[in-house]
Design a protein around this motif. Structure first.
Motif, PDB file in Angstrom:
ATOM      1  N   CYS A  10       0.850  -1.190   0.000  1.00 30.97           N
ATOM      2  CA  CYS A  10       0.000   0.000   0.000  1.00 30.97           C
ATOM      3  C   CYS A  10       0.886   1.241   0.000  1.00 30.97           C
ATOM      4  CB  CYS A  10      -0.988  -0.008   1.169  1.00 30.97           C
ATOM      5  SG  CYS A  10      -0.240  -0.362   2.778  1.00 30.97           S
ATOM      6  N   SER A  11       0.779   2.096   1.018  1.00 29.58           N
ATOM      7  CA  SER A  11       1.598   3.304   1.022  1.00 29.58           C
ATOM      8  C   SER A  11       1.955   3.721   2.447  1.00 29.58           C
ATOM      9  CB  SER A  11       0.866   4.450   0.305  1.00 29.58           C
ATOM     10  OG  SER A  11      -0.399   4.692   0.902  1.00 29.58           O
ATOM     11  N   CYS A  12       2.257   2.746   3.315  1.00 29.67           N
ATOM     12  CA  CYS A  12       2.675   3.059   4.681  1.00 29.67           C
ATOM     13  C   CYS A  12       3.930   3.929   4.632  1.00 29.67           C
ATOM     14  CB  CYS A  12       2.944   1.781   5.455  1.00 29.67           C
ATOM     15  SG  CYS A  12       1.472   0.747   5.670  1.00 29.67           S
ATOM     16  N   TYR A  13       3.964   4.969   5.468  1.00 33.25           N
ATOM     17  CA  TYR A  13       4.948   6.038   5.307  1.00 33.25           C
ATOM     18  C   TYR A  13       5.066   6.783   6.631  1.00 33.25           C
ATOM     19  CZ  TYR A  13       6.907  10.191   2.826  1.00 33.25           C
ATOM     20  OH  TYR A  13       7.698  11.224   2.372  1.00 33.25           O
ATOM     21  N   PRO A  14       6.230   7.322   6.983  1.00 31.28           N
ATOM     22  CA  PRO A  14       6.375   8.043   8.263  1.00 31.28           C
ATOM     23  C   PRO A  14       5.754   9.431   8.215  1.00 31.28           C
ATOM     24  CG  PRO A  14       8.439   8.128   7.053  1.00 31.28           C
ATOM     25  CD  PRO A  14       7.518   7.229   6.259  1.00 31.28           C
ATOM     26  N   ARG A  15       4.425   9.475   8.113  1.00 33.74           N
ATOM     27  CA  ARG A  15       3.727  10.752   7.992  1.00 33.74           C
ATOM     28  C   ARG A  15       3.965  11.651   9.192  1.00 33.74           C
ATOM     29  NH1 ARG A  15      -0.960  10.698   4.365  1.00 33.74           N
ATOM     30  NH2 ARG A  15      -0.973   8.756   3.159  1.00 33.74           N
ATOM     31  N   MET A  16       4.192  11.065  10.374  1.00 33.04           N
ATOM     32  CA  MET A  16       4.382  11.874  11.576  1.00 33.04           C
ATOM     33  C   MET A  16       5.596  12.793  11.452  1.00 33.04           C
ATOM     34  SD  MET A  16       5.924   8.742  11.822  1.00 33.04           S
ATOM     35  CE  MET A  16       4.920   7.577  12.739  1.00 33.04           C
ATOM     36  N   LEU A  17       6.517  12.428  10.545  1.00 32.54           N
ATOM     37  CA  LEU A  17       7.727  13.227  10.351  1.00 32.54           C
ATOM     38  C   LEU A  17       7.815  13.879   8.989  1.00 32.54           C
ATOM     39  CD1 LEU A  17      10.726  11.248  11.899  1.00 32.54           C
ATOM     40  CD2 LEU A  17       9.992  13.549  12.480  1.00 32.54           C
ATOM     41  N   LEU A  18       7.264  13.241   7.978  1.00 32.16           N
ATOM     42  CA  LEU A  18       7.438  13.717   6.613  1.00 32.16           C
ATOM     43  C   LEU A  18       6.157  14.219   5.959  1.00 32.16           C
ATOM     44  CD1 LEU A  18       9.886  10.997   5.194  1.00 32.16           C
ATOM     45  CD2 LEU A  18      10.395  13.071   6.505  1.00 32.16           C
ATOM     46  N   GLY A  19       5.015  14.052   6.623  1.00 31.17           N
ATOM     47  CA  GLY A  19       3.763  14.456   5.999  1.00 31.17           C
ATOM     48  C   GLY A  19       3.298  13.429   4.986  1.00 31.17           C
ATOM     49  N   PRO A  20       2.382  13.792   4.104  1.00 31.65           N
ATOM     50  CA  PRO A  20       1.866  12.840   3.107  1.00 31.65           C
ATOM     51  C   PRO A  20       2.964  12.357   2.165  1.00 31.65           C
ATOM     52  CG  PRO A  20       0.462  14.784   3.265  1.00 31.65           C
ATOM     53  CD  PRO A  20       1.702  15.102   4.034  1.00 31.65           C
ATOM     54  N   PRO A  21       2.900  11.101   1.725  1.00 32.97           N
ATOM     55  CA  PRO A  21       3.926  10.581   0.814  1.00 32.97           C
ATOM     56  C   PRO A  21       3.802  11.173  -0.576  1.00 32.97           C
ATOM     57  CG  PRO A  21       2.192   8.969   1.092  1.00 32.97           C
ATOM     58  CD  PRO A  21       1.886  10.081   2.063  1.00 32.97           C
ATOM     59  N   PRO A  22       4.906  11.252  -1.305  1.00 32.99           N
ATOM     60  CA  PRO A  22       4.838  11.724  -2.699  1.00 32.99           C
ATOM     61  C   PRO A  22       4.112  10.706  -3.568  1.00 32.99           C
ATOM     62  CG  PRO A  22       7.025  10.895  -2.188  1.00 32.99           C
ATOM     63  CD  PRO A  22       6.275  10.926  -0.892  1.00 32.99           C
ATOM     64  N   ALA A  23       3.627  11.157  -4.715  1.00 33.03           N
ATOM     65  CA  ALA A  23       2.850  10.288  -5.605  1.00 33.03           C
ATOM     66  C   ALA A  23       3.659   9.077  -6.048  1.00 33.03           C
ATOM     67  CB  ALA A  23       2.362  11.080  -6.817  1.00 33.03           C
ATOM     68  N   TRP A  24       4.956   9.278  -6.321  1.00 26.23           N
ATOM     69  CA  TRP A  24       5.750   8.153  -6.821  1.00 26.23           C
ATOM     70  C   TRP A  24       5.915   7.059  -5.767  1.00 26.23           C
ATOM     71  CZ3 TRP A  24       9.925   7.357  -3.789  1.00 26.23           C
ATOM     72  CH2 TRP A  24      10.537   8.455  -3.145  1.00 26.23           C
ATOM     73  N   TYR A  25       5.872   7.403  -4.482  1.00 21.46           N
ATOM     74  CA  TYR A  25       6.001   6.399  -3.420  1.00 21.46           C
ATOM     75  C   TYR A  25       4.803   5.461  -3.422  1.00 21.46           C
ATOM     76  CZ  TYR A  25       6.863   4.463   1.254  1.00 21.46           C
ATOM     77  OH  TYR A  25       7.093   3.617   2.325  1.00 21.46           O
ATOM     78  N   ARG A  26       3.633   5.981  -3.813  1.00 23.50           N
ATOM     79  CA  ARG A  26       2.413   5.170  -3.850  1.00 23.50           C
ATOM     80  C   ARG A  26       2.251   4.410  -5.153  1.00 23.50           C
ATOM     81  NH1 ARG A  26       0.437  10.306  -2.321  1.00 23.50           N
ATOM     82  NH2 ARG A  26      -0.748  10.439  -4.285  1.00 23.50           N
ATOM     83  N   ALA A  27       3.062   4.736  -6.140  1.00 22.97           N
ATOM     84  CA  ALA A  27       2.914   4.137  -7.467  1.00 22.97           C
ATOM     85  C   ALA A  27       3.302   2.657  -7.461  1.00 22.97           C
ATOM     86  CB  ALA A  27       3.767   4.894  -8.482  1.00 22.97           C
ATOM     87  N   SER A  28       2.536   1.849  -8.191  1.00 17.88           N
ATOM     88  CA  SER A  28       2.817   0.414  -8.244  1.00 17.88           C
ATOM     89  C   SER A  28       4.192   0.136  -8.843  1.00 17.88           C
ATOM     90  CB  SER A  28       1.724  -0.305  -9.044  1.00 17.88           C
ATOM     91  OG  SER A  28       1.645   0.211 -10.364  1.00 17.88           O
ATOM     92  N   ALA A  29       4.633   0.995  -9.767  1.00 14.95           N
ATOM     93  CA  ALA A  29       5.950   0.784 -10.386  1.00 14.95           C
ATOM     94  C   ALA A  29       7.060   0.865  -9.348  1.00 14.95           C
ATOM     95  CB  ALA A  29       6.177   1.814 -11.495  1.00 14.95           C
ATOM     96  N   TYR A  30       7.012   1.875  -8.515  1.00 16.81           N
ATOM     97  CA  TYR A  30       8.039   2.001  -7.466  1.00 16.81           C
ATOM     98  C   TYR A  30       7.927   0.850  -6.470  1.00 16.81           C
ATOM     99  CZ  TYR A  30      10.600   3.714  -3.415  1.00 16.81           C
ATOM    100  OH  TYR A  30      11.480   3.811  -2.350  1.00 16.81           O
ATOM    101  N   ARG A  31       6.707   0.557  -6.032  1.00 14.47           N
ATOM    102  CA  ARG A  31       6.504  -0.444  -4.998  1.00 14.47           C
ATOM    103  C   ARG A  31       6.990  -1.824  -5.422  1.00 14.47           C
ATOM    104  NH1 ARG A  31       0.438   0.742  -4.723  1.00 14.47           N
ATOM    105  NH2 ARG A  31       0.387  -1.426  -4.020  1.00 14.47           N
TER     106      ARG A  31
END
Length: 217
Positions: free
Chosen positions: A120-141
């Motif tokens: 999915c797109s689990c991410y350290p939002r508490m420190l970095l805020g919302p993840p960038p679009a490429w982090y959520r992209a299936s290609a990157y994942r």
């Protein structure tokens, strides 16, 4: 050498794109769960929106400040590694604790860490805020696990062959923050100057900090 640290889940750069758009399965599940909790009276709609607003107000500046302090303060560095969320709460007087844990991955001259969430797109939002679009992209994942050096190269990051690349897979219970190597030539720099070298991407592992020559100390 690439090493994939995989964990069980419960849950921008031009080469990395996702043609499906933003409506992913995890987003649908999140909306359904949120609406169910509001319907059952566990949470109010106002409380949900308040928490969303608070989290979305976070941005990579907070993470950059944490990295800069870890570079400059050995005691903070050790505390950040051993008890990251409590250390960050005390340092910045912001709520950090919650249902997820945070682990800090330390880059060294021999090891480079990079973070992904393969399901999915689990991410350290508490420190970095919302993840960038490429982090959520299936290609990157999918690709960062199979061919990390190729993907990093697309981000403009070329690592020496003798540097080990470690890919850590975030989960519903665990988030990761990369602590990048401190750039050379920054001895005696102020915290503000150090934090200006820290980019969002270097805290994910798809980049490295800016060189000391690019800013005024």
């Amino acid at each position: 050498m690439a090493e994939h640290h995989h964990h069980d889940h419960a849950h921008a750069h031009a080469p990395i794109e996702d043609p499906r758009g933003p409506d992913t399965e995890d987003e649908f599940l999140e909306i359904a769960l949120r609406e169910l909790l509001v319907e059952r009276g566990v949470l109010s709609a106002g409380a949900v929106h308040q928490q969303i607003d608070a989290m979305e107000s976070r941005n990579p500046v907070l993470g950059a400040m944490a990295v800069a302090r870890a570079w400059a303060d050995p005691a903070f560095h050790e505390a950040l590694l051993s008890n990251p969320l409590e250390t960050l709460e005390q340092a910045f007087d912001l709520p950090m604790s919650g249902p997820v844990e945070l682990k800090v991955l330390v880059n060294t001259p021999e090891v480079h860490n990079v973070v992904v969430c393969t399901l999915c797109s689990c991410y350290p939002r508490m420190l970095l805020g919302p993840p960038p679009a490429w982090y959520r992209a299936s290609a990157y994942r999918s690709r960062i696990v199979r061919e990390p050096r190729a993907v990093l190269s697309e981000f403009g990051l070329e690592l020496p062959e003798d540097v080990e690349v470690r890919v850590s897979d975030s989960t519903a219970d665990m988030r990761y923050l990369v602590l990048p190597l401190r750039p050379a030539g920054t001895d005696g720099w102020s915290m503000e100057a150090l934090s200006s070298l820290v980019t969002r991407d270097c805290m994910i592992g798809t980049g490295v900090p800016r060189a000391a020559s690019t800013v005024d100390s």
